[in-house]
Design a protein around this motif. Structure first.
Motif, PDB file in Angstrom:
ATOM      1  N   ALA A 233       0.800  -1.265   0.081  1.00 33.94           N
ATOM      2  CA  ALA A 233       0.027  -0.045  -0.373  1.00 33.94           C
ATOM      3  C   ALA A 233       1.243   1.335   0.000  1.00 33.94           C
TER       4      ALA A 233
ATOM      5  N   ALA B  74       0.415   5.527  -0.827  1.00 25.14           N
ATOM      6  CA  ALA B  74      -1.052   6.194   0.597  1.00 25.14           C
ATOM      7  C   ALA B  74      -0.342   6.976   0.994  1.00 25.14           C
TER       8      ALA B  74
ATOM      9  N   ALA C 155      -3.931   5.257   6.168  1.00 24.44           N
ATOM     10  CA  ALA C 155      -4.661   4.368   5.241  1.00 24.44           C
ATOM     11  C   ALA C 155      -3.692   2.651   4.694  1.00 24.44           C
ATOM     12  N   CYS C 156      -2.589   3.041   5.085  1.00 29.81           N
ATOM     13  CA  CYS C 156      -1.648   1.929   5.234  1.00 29.81           C
ATOM     14  C   CYS C 156      -1.703   0.629   5.867  1.00 29.81           C
TER      15      CYS C 156
END
Ligand code: SDX
Length: 393
Positions: free
Chosen positions: A206, A211, A215-216
């Motif tokens: 990710a 990102a 979010a990761c």
């Protein structure tokens, strides 16, 4: 009809990567964080000191540790707007669903620390994640049991704060038990990193697209949830409860060896360890410490677990396939004794693994040679063919 296409001779596996963070020797049963053996860190260090080590590569000086602890402590609160965010969940939502949703939402809220090209924003994001995971995890627990949220306090250590946020109630004073807080800290240390496991690889993939870190980490939490990975601690305790007594063990060991039976001994086996998981040894010791402190030495689940381990380690199937207890085998009994419901076990794993995910994400995203991850495939589908009109099929 499937056609095999010849592979581009440049095809190389993208399944391995270089890292300086954690070393595992699966045959020897060795685990080192930045060169330090896991048992020495569990016995002598603290979780925040291990966070510093994993992120910076060296053990901190006294001043560095004090400054780092102060920084993390002052990021533990969650904005009150998140109170309303929690109200959107069902009370019976699995706490891992709450973790995935809430950590992913951090990027919608703390968008002043999502620019990964700004070193200051990156640093603040990592501090916020390490500091707020206990607060979010404790809220997930409180929300599921219908009790009021408990705010973090700056005069408590990382693990003392977490236990208090999980178990304090307004109706009475809550005294943190230092032995249990020390055990919690050791459990976090054991789960902090484990090189390129499934969830860490998810975080790296990710992150390779650029990102933001929130979010990761949310992607890593989602992957960890699976029962073959981080969800195994919850599954292992449920398995021990289902077995229930030592006389039932042979029946379950027989089922675990039967390929036609989907049952597996949860908390046994590992993709890398073909020897005893060094974390499992420390976890078993910590389990005894917690049960002794709580005067629960005769915990039936522990008797079942120890007898199951004894039988499996003498069974030729498990010996031949080099299946040993992993970190998840004794963690459930320990967390159960500490008062956590089984649904919270993987949440605690995610809380601790956040620093490992961040360290690996940092290492990858600061490497100028890194490019977006793009695993290749071996195509085994249909060979090229022309469209057939509907009236001709
Ligand atoms: C974690 O990767 C990491 O580092 C993960 C982790 C981390 O810190 O991030 O260490 C955390 O995920 C620990 C693992 C938690 N999972 C479980 O305890 C679930 C139960 N374990 C199994 O599902 C299994 O052992 C895996 C998923 C962990 C590993 O899968 P593999 O690689 O297929 O298992 P293996 O190579 O060890 O298996 C060899 C053989 C296989 O049989 P054959 O196909 O050779 O005939 O042993 C069998 C497996 O079917 N087997 C088991 C078994 N685990 C493997 N049989 C019965 N019971 C088991 N638990």
């Amino acid at each position: 009809q499937t056609g095999m296409f010849t592979l581009d001779p440049g095809f190389t596996s993208t399944a391995s990567c270089e890292s300086q963070i954690t070393y595992i020797d699966g045959d020897e049963g060795t685990l080192l964080y930045r060169g330090y053996p896991i048992d020495q860190l569990a016995d002598n260090s603290s979780f925040l000191e291990v966070c510093y080590l994993l992120l910076h590569g060296e053990l901190p000086t006294e001043t560095e540790l004090k400054d780092y602890t102060t920084t993390i402590t002052h990021h533990t609160m969650l904005h009150t707007q998140f109170d309303r965010f929690f109200e959107g969940y069902r009370r019976d939502a699995h706490p891992m669903a709450v973790m995935v949703g809430t950590v992913g939402a951090l990027s919608a809220f703390y968008h002043d620390s999502t620019d990964i090209d700004d070193p200051m924003q990156r640093m603040i994001a990592t501090h916020r994640l390490i500091a707020k995971m206990p607060t979010i995890a404790a809220r997930a627990h409180k929300y599921s049991v219908g009790q009021p949220f408990v705010s973090p306090r700056n005069d408590l250590s990382y693990s003392e704060n977490f236990l208090r946020m999980c178990f304090a109630v307004p109706a009475e004073d809550y005294e943190v038990n230092p032995v249990l807080a020390r055990a919690m800290d050791k459990i976090f240390i054991l789960h902090a990193d484990h090189e390129q496991n499934a969830s860490t690889s998810t975080v790296r993939l990710a992150g390779s697209s650029g990102a933001n870190p929130f979010a990761c980490i949310a992607a890593g939490i989602a992957c960890l949830w699976g029962p073959s990975h981080g969800g195994a601690n919850e599954a292992a305790l449920n398995m021990l409860r289902e077995i229930g007594s030592v006389d039932k063990i042979p029946e379950y060991v027989k089922r675990a060896k039967d390929k036609s039976d989907p049952f597996r001994l949860m908390g046994f086996g590992h993709r890398v360890y073909k020897n005893y998981d060094p974390r499992a040894k420390v976890m078993q010791k910590t389990c005894h410490e917690v049960l002794d402190e709580l005067d629960k030495r005769d915990e039936p689940l522990l008797q079942v677990a120890m007898e199951l381990e004894r039988i499996a380690l003498e069974d030729e199937y498990f010996v031949e396939k080099k299946l040993y207890p992993n970190i998840d085998f004794y963690s459930g009994i320990t967390l159960n004794a500490l008062g956590f419901p089984t649904e919270m076990y993987t949440v605690l794993f995610a809380l601790a693994r956040t620093v490992g995910w961040i360290a690996q994400w940092e290492e990858m995203t600061t490497d100028p040679t890194q490019r977006i991850g793009r695993p290749r495939q071996i195509y085994t589908g249909a060979a090229q063919r022309d469209y057939v009109p509907l009236d001709k099929r």
